[in-house]
Design an enzyme around this catalytic site. Structure first.
Site, PDB file in Angstrom:
ATOM      1  N   GLY A  78      24.866 -25.884  35.973  1.00 43.75           N
ATOM      2  CA  GLY A  78      24.703 -25.078  37.178  1.00 43.75           C
ATOM      3  C   GLY A  78      25.722 -25.314  38.268  1.00 43.75           C
ATOM      4  O   GLY A  78      26.182 -24.365  38.905  1.00 43.75           O
ATOM      5  N   ASP A 104      15.184 -28.251  44.454  1.00 49.30           N
ATOM      6  CA  ASP A 104      13.888 -27.586  44.604  1.00 49.30           C
ATOM      7  C   ASP A 104      12.844 -28.646  44.947  1.00 49.30           C
ATOM      8  O   ASP A 104      12.584 -28.918  46.104  1.00 49.30           O
ATOM      9  CB  ASP A 104      13.577 -26.816  43.314  1.00 49.30           C
ATOM     10  CG  ASP A 104      12.324 -25.975  43.446  1.00 49.30           C
ATOM     11  OD1 ASP A 104      11.957 -25.626  44.583  1.00 49.30           O
ATOM     12  OD2 ASP A 104      11.699 -25.669  42.408  1.00 49.30           O
ATOM     13  N   SER A 105      12.252 -29.292  43.954  1.00 55.21           N
ATOM     14  CA  SER A 105      11.346 -30.411  44.244  1.00 55.21           C
ATOM     15  C   SER A 105      12.149 -31.649  44.653  1.00 55.21           C
ATOM     16  O   SER A 105      11.646 -32.527  45.348  1.00 55.21           O
ATOM     17  CB  SER A 105      10.491 -30.737  43.016  1.00 55.21           C
ATOM     18  OG  SER A 105      11.288 -31.299  42.001  1.00 55.21           O
ATOM     19  N   GLY A 106      13.378 -31.735  44.169  1.00 55.61           N
ATOM     20  CA  GLY A 106      14.228 -32.883  44.460  1.00 55.61           C
ATOM     21  C   GLY A 106      14.102 -33.996  43.424  1.00 55.61           C
ATOM     22  O   GLY A 106      14.843 -34.971  43.470  1.00 55.61           O
ATOM     23  N   THR A 109      14.899 -34.024  40.218  1.00 53.90           N
ATOM     24  CA  THR A 109      16.082 -34.157  39.370  1.00 53.90           C
ATOM     25  C   THR A 109      17.160 -34.966  40.082  1.00 53.90           C
ATOM     26  O   THR A 109      17.653 -35.960  39.542  1.00 53.90           O
ATOM     27  CB  THR A 109      16.637 -32.764  38.990  1.00 53.90           C
ATOM     28  OG1 THR A 109      15.591 -31.995  38.399  1.00 53.90           O
ATOM     29  CG2 THR A 109      17.803 -32.878  38.032  1.00 53.90           C
ATOM     30  N   ARG A 160      24.369 -17.006  35.247  1.00 53.21           N
ATOM     31  CA  ARG A 160      25.236 -17.960  35.957  1.00 53.21           C
ATOM     32  C   ARG A 160      26.533 -17.317  36.431  1.00 53.21           C
ATOM     33  O   ARG A 160      27.105 -17.743  37.435  1.00 53.21           O
ATOM     34  CB  ARG A 160      25.643 -19.108  35.026  1.00 53.21           C
ATOM     35  CG  ARG A 160      24.521 -19.974  34.530  1.00 53.21           C
ATOM     36  CD  ARG A 160      25.116 -21.196  33.839  1.00 53.21           C
ATOM     37  NE  ARG A 160      24.171 -21.889  32.978  1.00 53.21           N
ATOM     38  CZ  ARG A 160      23.251 -22.746  33.400  1.00 53.21           C
ATOM     39  NH1 ARG A 160      23.127 -22.980  34.688  1.00 53.21           N
ATOM     40  NH2 ARG A 160      22.434 -23.343  32.547  1.00 53.21           N
TER      41      ARG A 160
END
Ligand code: IMP
Ligand code: MG
Length: 181
Positions: free
Chosen positions: A51, A109-111, A113, A172
Site C-alpha cells: 500500500g 485505522d485501528s493502529g 498494524t 491501488r
C-alpha cells in the site's frame, strides 16, 4: 478522473482528489525537511508494501535531504497461520542498528498494524523511528502508537481505495482516492 469506480461487487465514489493528496504529500515532505535538515547521515526510509509504495515514491522525491529507501512486507511466514504472532518483517536489512528510520505506511485505522511493525523495527535497535502515514484516522485508532506525520487526516469511518489502497488487491493504481458508496 472518473467520479465513480466499480471494483468487483462494490461501488466507490470520489473522495480525495489527486491534487489534494499531493498537497498532503508536500506538507509531509516539508515537515520532514525541517526535521532532518541537519541530520548527520542519510536516514533510512522503510516503506510497507504494497500500500505505501505509491505514497513513498512521491514523498521521497520531495525530500531535500539524502535518504536510503527500502521496501518491506509485514506478512505471515509461509505455511503458518495468519495470527499476528507469526507475522514478521520480510526484506528488512539486519543492520538498521543506530540508524534514523522513517517508517512509511498507507493508512492507520485501528493502529494495531503499525504498532506491531514499530515494535519489530525497534527490536533492531535503530537510533530513532519516525512514523509517517498517508491517511491517519484519529477517530478509529485504538492504540497509543505515535503517528509523527501524516498527509491526510480522515474523520469519516469508511472504507477507501486508490493511491495505494486496495479492495482485494485492486484499486491501488487509481490516482484519486474513492470511498465506498
Ligand atoms: P490497522 O491495523 O487497523 O491500522 O489497519 C491498517 C491496514 O489495514 C492498512 O495498512 C491497510 O492495509 C488496511 N486498511 C485499513 N483501512 C483501509 C481502507 O479504508 N482501505 C484499504 N485498506 C485499509
Ligand atoms: Mg497495508
Amino acid at each position: 478522473m472518473e467520479d465513480r469506480v466499480k471494483i468487483f461487487d462494490k461501488s466507490f465514489r470520489i473522495y480525495i482528489r489527486e491534487q489534494e493528496i499531493q498537497q498532503g504529500v508536500l506538507k509531509c515532505a516539508m515537515e520532514l525537511n525541517m526535521k532532518y535538515a541537519n541530520c548527520s547521515s542519510p536516514p533510512l526510509v522503510i516503506s510497507l508494501l504494497n500500500g505505501a509504495a505509491f505514497f513513498t515514491v512521491d514523498l521521497v522525491r520531495r525530500l531535500e535531504f539524502m535518504t536510503k529507501v527500502d521496501f518491506i512486507k509485514y506478512s505471515s511466514y509461509d505455511g503458518l497461520d495468519t495470527t499476528g504472532e507469526h507475522k514478521r518483517l520480510i526484506g528488512l536489512k539486519e543492520s538498521i542498528e543506530g540508524q534514523d528510520v522513517i517508517l512509511v505506511d498507507d493508512i492507520i485505522d485501528s493502529g494495531y498494524t503499525i504498532q506491531r511493525v514499530v515494535e519489530l523495527v525497534k527490536e533492531q535497535s535503530p537510533k530513532s523511528i519516525t512514523v509517517v502515514a498517508l491517511i491517519y484516522k484519529p477517530t478509529t485508532i485504538k492504540t497509543d502508537v505515535n503517528i509523527d506525520h501524516y498527509a491526510i487526516k480522515m474523520l469519516d469511518d469508511a472504507f477507501i481505495v486508490g493511491y495505494g489502497l486496495d479492495y482485494n488487491e485492486v484499486g491501488r493504481t487509481l490516482s484519486d482516492i474513492y470511498i465506498l458508496d
